[in-house]
Design a protein around this motif. Structure first.
Motif, PDB file in Angstrom:
ATOM      1  N   LEU A 108       0.823  -1.210   0.000  1.00 50.31           N
ATOM      2  CA  LEU A 108       0.000   0.000   0.000  1.00 50.31           C
ATOM      3  C   LEU A 108       0.857   1.261   0.000  1.00 50.31           C
ATOM      4  O   LEU A 108       0.337   2.360  -0.023  1.00 50.31           O
ATOM      5  CB  LEU A 108      -0.922   0.056   1.229  1.00 50.31           C
ATOM      6  N   LYS A 109       2.154   1.079   0.077  1.00 55.14           N
ATOM      7  CA  LYS A 109       3.025   2.249   0.101  1.00 55.14           C
ATOM      8  C   LYS A 109       3.175   2.871  -1.284  1.00 55.14           C
ATOM      9  O   LYS A 109       3.727   3.951  -1.416  1.00 55.14           O
ATOM     10  CB  LYS A 109       4.412   1.854   0.634  1.00 55.14           C
ATOM     11  N   SER A 110       2.686   2.181  -2.286  1.00 53.17           N
ATOM     12  CA  SER A 110       2.758   2.718  -3.648  1.00 53.17           C
ATOM     13  C   SER A 110       1.856   3.931  -3.764  1.00 53.17           C
ATOM     14  O   SER A 110       0.807   4.008  -3.132  1.00 53.17           O
ATOM     15  CB  SER A 110       2.303   1.645  -4.638  1.00 53.17           C
ATOM     16  N   ILE A 111       2.253   4.894  -4.586  1.00 50.05           N
ATOM     17  CA  ILE A 111       1.389   6.054  -4.803  1.00 50.05           C
ATOM     18  C   ILE A 111       0.677   5.949  -6.158  1.00 50.05           C
ATOM     19  O   ILE A 111       0.097   6.894  -6.646  1.00 50.05           O
ATOM     20  CB  ILE A 111       2.186   7.378  -4.692  1.00 50.05           C
ATOM     21  N   LYS A 112       0.711   4.732  -6.743  1.00 53.88           N
ATOM     22  CA  LYS A 112       0.057   4.503  -8.036  1.00 53.88           C
ATOM     23  C   LYS A 112      -1.179   3.618  -7.880  1.00 53.88           C
ATOM     24  O   LYS A 112      -1.385   2.998  -6.846  1.00 53.88           O
ATOM     25  CB  LYS A 112       1.045   3.819  -8.990  1.00 53.88           C
ATOM     26  N   ARG A 113      -1.974   3.546  -8.934  1.00 53.19           N
ATOM     27  CA  ARG A 113      -3.159   2.692  -8.933  1.00 53.19           C
ATOM     28  C   ARG A 113      -2.896   1.348  -9.609  1.00 53.19           C
ATOM     29  O   ARG A 113      -3.750   0.467  -9.595  1.00 53.19           O
ATOM     30  CB  ARG A 113      -4.279   3.347  -9.767  1.00 53.19           C
ATOM     31  N   PHE A 169      -0.345  -3.757  -8.959  1.00 51.64           N
ATOM     32  CA  PHE A 169      -0.562  -4.564  -7.760  1.00 51.64           C
ATOM     33  C   PHE A 169      -0.803  -6.048  -8.066  1.00 51.64           C
ATOM     34  O   PHE A 169      -0.811  -6.876  -7.169  1.00 51.64           O
ATOM     35  CB  PHE A 169      -1.748  -4.018  -6.949  1.00 51.64           C
ATOM     36  N   GLU A 212      -8.591   0.518  -1.498  1.00 51.90           N
ATOM     37  CA  GLU A 212      -9.041   0.262  -2.871  1.00 51.90           C
ATOM     38  C   GLU A 212      -7.972  -0.514  -3.642  1.00 51.90           C
ATOM     39  O   GLU A 212      -8.215  -1.007  -4.738  1.00 51.90           O
ATOM     40  CB  GLU A 212      -9.365   1.598  -3.556  1.00 51.90           C
ATOM     41  N   HIS A 213      -6.816  -0.617  -3.011  1.00 53.21           N
ATOM     42  CA  HIS A 213      -5.742  -1.432  -3.594  1.00 53.21           C
ATOM     43  C   HIS A 213      -6.212  -2.879  -3.793  1.00 53.21           C
ATOM     44  O   HIS A 213      -5.655  -3.584  -4.628  1.00 53.21           O
ATOM     45  CB  HIS A 213      -4.515  -1.411  -2.673  1.00 53.21           C
ATOM     46  N   TRP A 252      -7.956  -2.916  -7.076  1.00 58.47           N
ATOM     47  CA  TRP A 252      -6.896  -2.605  -8.053  1.00 58.47           C
ATOM     48  C   TRP A 252      -6.044  -3.847  -8.302  1.00 58.47           C
ATOM     49  O   TRP A 252      -5.650  -4.115  -9.440  1.00 58.47           O
ATOM     50  CB  TRP A 252      -5.986  -1.469  -7.553  1.00 58.47           C
ATOM     51  N   ASN A 265     -14.046   0.620 -10.347  1.00 50.99           N
ATOM     52  CA  ASN A 265     -12.876   0.172 -11.089  1.00 50.99           C
ATOM     53  C   ASN A 265     -13.201  -0.826 -12.194  1.00 50.99           C
ATOM     54  O   ASN A 265     -12.335  -1.569 -12.637  1.00 50.99           O
ATOM     55  CB  ASN A 265     -11.847  -0.420 -10.110  1.00 50.99           C
TER      56      ASN A 265
END
Lengths: 479, 215
Positions: free
Chosen positions: B30-35, B38, B93-94, B97, B123
């Motif tokens: 969850l540390k990613s700043i992208k959508r 995953f 919401e990850h 995703w 999504n």
């Protein structure tokens, strides 16, 4: 016409528009954001060329990724050693700067776990709608607010429109009547509720917690209860406004003052369910029957009283449930019929948006005072929920009680509740934790979480295994 | 958002109740700043035998041979068959995703947790609720028949089995409309900007303290 529930009133007060297809636009008063679930929403706004509808409705703080260790924390954002964590916190900084959002930064006095700082500053108030990209937003419902977690797409939607598209939920009343026994806390009550209705018991409902035992709780206790509404499947949990609420909110930094306060109190006095309100479901518990709770499995509904035993899957008739218990016991390294008191602990965590407020720390300190942690326990982390909680605890000397007991006094953060910072369990380690989720791997890969109250966690830290805190008299007292 | 109209795809099992979003996508990702991105970490703790870290090349990690998504017969699956209370826990919401990034277009279960259910629709991922007995039947048929595929027709609101029989399902009108047309619901809400402003004006008079800024 039947009367309205508290939820009906809050819904009605925030209804912007009902649509023919059964959905509604609901206005959002307060939008809390943190670093984990907001970056993609800000990115979405940028890509679409949109701005914030009402930037003064937003309040931001970093909590999930920030280090709890004082040494690492002293370096601020730039000092966060984990690069991906650092980038996420930096991104929140940049987004708040670009979009002019108020942020309580990493080492500022207002920083803390988002669900701790909202009520404690008055940024969240009775009668508000509160959202955050975080399922424990239900915490703020303790104020008599409609508060729930949302996903990142909805975070973006609220940023851009100040509204959510919703369908009205059903009404559930969970009534706890009677008087809680000594040593039995709000955490035990909510774990007992989840044990009774299950993790999907509240799905599709907004839960109002009522009854004399709930009325008898402090605001912080009510927050602990509402915090875990989501663990019973309900997006929103709430408690009616009463004198306890008003006494708590009055004089908070962002609470209304003077004539505005009087108007607000008048407005809030109607924030309770009418006597003739009809609920779609009612669940009742007797306070006297609730004992200190310990979770033994990998779902918050897998709880038992501290004096009970781990269940035997062989006697479970339902096949899906039986498979669930078997898998949980295997993951947790427990055997059927084992006494809860025989579970040995490797680490103890006292903190999280469920139990990191000053009363939680006082309860833990009362048990720890004059004692030492068991040698077999590797680490006891005490992580205050906010800078304000930390300052208050230090004023009361609680940090000295903890350090004298061999506990570690840390900096405000979500910490080991979900192990996004450096605080985590090792594989196979058992942890007595005051947090909210005992899912597989939640507190670290292969980690084994047991959910308990702060007093029970402190007692377990001293004994090295679970003990009934009611039999754990304060040092100097006689049994 | 990508549209969902009709989809035919191989079915894979997630045969346990109360699958939480921590299990769907563990916290370190969850540390990613992208959508996006995953998918390789979907069900990470079940799928691999080691502990995953963000940014890792997952193709070199040891796979858990007992996890169904690693079975040869389920490669390329795009319909996930699951048990009750799927997606409980965190609002991340990850989770949708990750399911979407892996290649799933629909999840069928007897019940879903509220926030996850809602997040799916944002999504282009369709969560379908069917009776527990019907889901049980689908599990049995899927296990019995390699290559078991279902056709999902959102317009007609039905799941069509390989034998041609159709199972109807419910879906909210608004969500169906958005999914069928791949609509951005922010744009739709902004069409009601006047109603939002009118509400704010009225509310500001009733309860001005709600509009005080936090400084």
């Amino acid at each position: 016409m039947a009367g309205q529930t508290l939820y009906d009133k809050l819904w009605q007060d925030h209804l912007v528009k009902s649509r023919e297809d059964g959905t509604a636009l609901i206005y959002i008063d307060r939008h809390l954001i943190h670093e984990v679930t907001s970056p993609q929403a800000f990115e979405g706004l940028r890509l679409a060329g949109r701005g914030l509808w009402r930037k003064d409705s937003l309040v931001a703080t970093p909590d999930h990724n920030v280090p709890s260790h004082a040494g690492e924390r002293a370096g601020g954002v730039a000092g966060i050693r984990d690069e991906v964590s650092r980038i996420q916190v930096q991104t929140l900084d940049e987004n708040c700067n670009d979009f002019e959002v108020v942020q309580f930064g990493i080492n500022e006095p207002g920083q803390g776990i988002v669900h701790v700082i909202g009520p404690e500053t008055g940024a969240t108030l009775p009668g508000m709608t509160v959202v955050c990209g975080d399922s424990h937003t239900s915490t703020h419902g303790a104020l008599g607010a409609l508060a729930h977690g949302i996903g990142t797409s909805e975070v973006e939607h609220v940023m851009a429109t100040q509204c959510l598209i919703q369908k009205k939920m059903k009404n559930m009343l969970v009534r706890v009547d009677g008087e809680l026994g000594p040593g039995v806390t709000a955490k035990d009550v909510v774990l007992a509720i989840i044990g009774k209705i299950g993790t999907a018991g509240g799905t599709g409902y907004a839960i109002e917690f009522g009854g004399s035992a709930i009325r008898g709780l402090s605001m912080e206790g009510r927050m602990t209860i509402c915090n875990m509404a989501i663990e019973a499947g309900a997006r929103a949990g709430m408690v009616a406004v009463d004198q306890v609420t008003l006494d708590y909110v009055k004089d908070k930094p962002y609470a209304p003052k003077g004539e505005q306060w009087d108007r607000a109190v008048e407005n809030w006095s109607r924030l309770h369910s009418d006597d003739d309100a009809v609920f779609d479901a009612v669940v009742e518990l007797a306070a006297e029957e609730i004992e200190p709770q310990v979770s033994w499995g990998t779902s918050p509904e897998m709880v038992a009283s501290v004096n009970a035993r781990v269940p035997d899957p062989a006697v479970e008739a339902d096949q899906t449930r039986r498979a669930g218990i078997e898998r949980a016991l295997e993951y947790m390294g427990l055997s059927a019929g084992q006494a809860i008191g025989d579970i040995q602990l490797d680490r103890v965590f006292i903190g999280s948006c469920t139990n990191s407020r000053i009363e939680d720390l006082r309860a833990a300190a009362a048990v720890a005072k004059g004692r030492r942690k068991a040698d077999s326990v590797k680490q006891v982390l005490i992580v205050p929920g906010s800078q304000a909680v930390k300052a208050q605890a230090e004023k009361e000397g609680l940090h000295e009680v903890f350090t004298a007991a061999g506990f570690e006094w840390r900096e405000p953060s979500c910490s080991m509740c979900l192990a996004m910072n450096a605080d985590k369990l090792g594989a196979g380690e058992h942890c007595a934790s005051t947090s909210n989720r005992n899912f597989e791997g939640r507190q670290g890969y292969g980690g084994r979480t047991h959910l308990v109250s702060p007093a029970m966690a402190a007692a377990a830290a001293i004994a090295g295994h679970f003990v009934d805190v009611r039999e754990f008299v304060a040092v100097g007292e006689t049994a | 958002m990508k549209a969902f109209t009709q989809h035919q795809g191989l079915v894979a099992p997630m045969d346990r109740a109360n699958v939480d979003t921590d299990l769907i996508i563990p916290k370190q990702f969850l540390k990613s700043i992208k959508r996006t991105g995953f998918g390789p970490n979907l069900f990470d703790e079940l799928r691999y035998l080691d502990e995953g870290a963000p940014g890792q090349d997952c193709s070199k990690r040891p796979l858990n041979p007992e996890f169904p998504l690693n079975f040869e017969r389920y490669q390329g699956a795009s319909v996930l068959l699951a048990r009750k209370n799927f997606g409980c826990g965190s609002s991340r919401e990850h989770a949708p995703w990750a399911l979407d990034d892996y290649g799933f277009r629909a999840v069928i279960a007897p019940s879903f947790a509220d926030i996850f259910f809602n997040n799916c629709f944002k999504n282009g991922l369709l969560p379908i609720v069917l009776d527990e007995a019907v889901v049980e039947q689908l599990f049995e048929e899927m296990y019995a028949q390699e290559g078991y595929a279902l056709t999902i027709d959102l317009e007609k609101q039905q799941v069509v089995k390989p034998d041609g029989s159709a199972i109807p399902f419910e879906v909210d009108e608004f969500r169906k409309h958005c999914l069928l047309n791949g609509l951005d619901d922010i744009g739709l809400t902004l069409e009601d900007a006047d109603a939002i402003r009118a509400y704010e004006k009225k509310r500001r008079e009733q309860a001005p303290w709600l509009f005080d800024a936090v400084k």
